[in-house]
Design an enzyme around this catalytic site. Structure first.
Site: not given
Length: 416
Positions: A63, A65, A137
């Site tokens: 993925d 981003d 995070d």
């Protein structure tokens, strides 16, 4: 502003040989084009998060981003097939060849005045790359890659943690866990995906504050559970959930299984073998089918019940829906699979049925899954499995032709 720690990609020691130097080996072409278009329009555009982390950790990225200083509406104007979504967290989805790319504007934390202002949407305060990195995070999730300069930009010492193979929270672990309890499941999943050690303070924070997961939204628990089930060895991650007390809060049904040694061994063995059963990891039905099967197999140990026993299934139905977030349609699909498995050893009964009943049996959505599951776990032998496959292939083309004819008939009636 602090000077970022920048290291050229060429100097990364942990970079696997098959991905060295050439960004075309690891960066998705469409993601690269999106960054290039934003950059040519005068904006900063970086790859961020999982793709950068996985690449540096030696895992092929999936993925991609993108983070940019362009505002959502600016991205929409500059990039084709781009759509602004979200109210609490506005971002842009870009569609390319059945793949979606998330393009988010750099965020910052609110000031004290903004935090007290109810009209300010804290997740839509735009900022600088360094501010954006420090909101994320884990350190290994907060690194940027600039395709233009071919540099990794690291404000939080994520590169050090990649080299040390340590999963570390940005900021105070307890504070960040209480801010978003789902980070507990994410930490456990990432540590097992990458084979990283959870940093000691983060580990203690998880062990001491897992109770806050009781307040997490069920759809988010479902999403992270599915990601755990996609791991090469999901049973190891679930075992650590048990060891840290997370399972007691989040998945009480699994906790009851892990409290029984025989049941836990059966469950773990079935979960370990499930990797060879699942063909489509993008299909939650298939993942939850294997997961539920392992649960039923464990619970049926030392009882007179078989896995297809309706009473046994009824006893876990609420847990499937309310603990794991399995949708009602998925629950019914799984139940039908269990019922079908019990029929496969009696092929002679099927042959005695009328043609219509045979067709209804073979055409059920669950049939190919149930047949494969029955063979996979030795409920039927290979000869019986092949016989059922022959029957399925015999009738399916016929059924498809009939469906096409029905559609043509309906269409012609509408036109007339």
């Amino acid at each position: 502003m602090l000077t970022p720690h920048i290291r050229l990609v060429i100097t990364i020691r942990t970079m696997p040989n098959h991905l060295k130097l050439n960004e075309n080996h690891w960066i998705d072409k469409d993601a690269l084009d999106i960054c290039k278009n934003l950059s040519e329009a005068g904006h900063t555009a970086y790859l961020v998060g999982g793709s950068v982390r996985d690449y540096l950790a030696g895992v092929p990225p999936k993925d991609f981003d993108i983070a940019t200083d362009a505002l959502p509406n600016q991205v929409k104007k500059l990039i084709s097939r781009a759509y602004v979504i979200g109210k609490r967290f506005r971002l842009v989805l870009v569609h390319r060849h059945n793949v979606q790319y998330e393009v988010a504007t750099f965020r910052r934390n609110p000031t004290h005045a903004e935090a007290d202002d109810e009209e300010v949407q804290n997740d839509n305060l735009f900022g600088e790359p360094e501010q954006d990195a420090k909101r994320r995070d884990f350190t290994i999730n907060a690194m940027f890659y600039d395709p233009k300069t071919k540099q990794v930009i690291d404000y939080v010492d994520g590169l050090k943690d990649i080299d040390a193979r340590v999963l570390r929270m940005i900021g105070d672990p307890v504070e960040r866990i209480l801010e978003d309890p789902i980070r507990i499941l994410r930490a456990l999943r990432l540590s097992h995906k990458l084979h990283f050690q959870i940093e000691e303070n983060l580990r203690m924070g998880i062990a001491n504050h897992h109770a806050c997961l009781a307040e997490a939204a069920l759809p988010r628990i479902r999403e992270d559970l599915l990601k755990i089930l996609r791991l090469p060895a999901p049973e190891r991650c679930l075992l650590e959930c048990h060891d840290l007390g997370v399972m007691k809060t989040c998945f009480p049904l699994l906790q009851s299984i892990y409290m029984d040694q025989e049941q836990s061994e059966i469950f773990e063995t079935s979960m370990h073998r499930a990797v060879h059963f699942i063909e489509d990891y993008s299909d939650p039905k298939e993942q939850f089918l294997c997961f539920t099967y392992a649960i039923l197999k464990a619970l049926s140990a030392n009882t007179d019940k078989e896995i297809w026993d309706d009473e046994l299934f009824d006893s876990i139905e609420n847990s499937l829906k309310n603990e794991f977030g399995v949708f009602k349609s998925e629950v019914e699909f799984i139940r039908k699979n269990m019922q079908l498995i019990s029929s496969f050893s009696r092929i002679e009964n099927f042959i005695k049925r009328g043609r219509r009943r045979q067709t209804n049996f073979l055409s059920h959505e669950a049939f190919p899954y149930a047949l494969k599951l029955a063979h996979w776990d030795y409920y039927i032998d290979s000869e019986t499995y092949l016989n059922w496959q022959d029957l399925y292939r015999r009738d399916i083309p016929h059924m498809v032709e009939k469906d096409i004819e029905k559609m043509k008939t309906r269409y012609s009636k509408r036109r007339s």
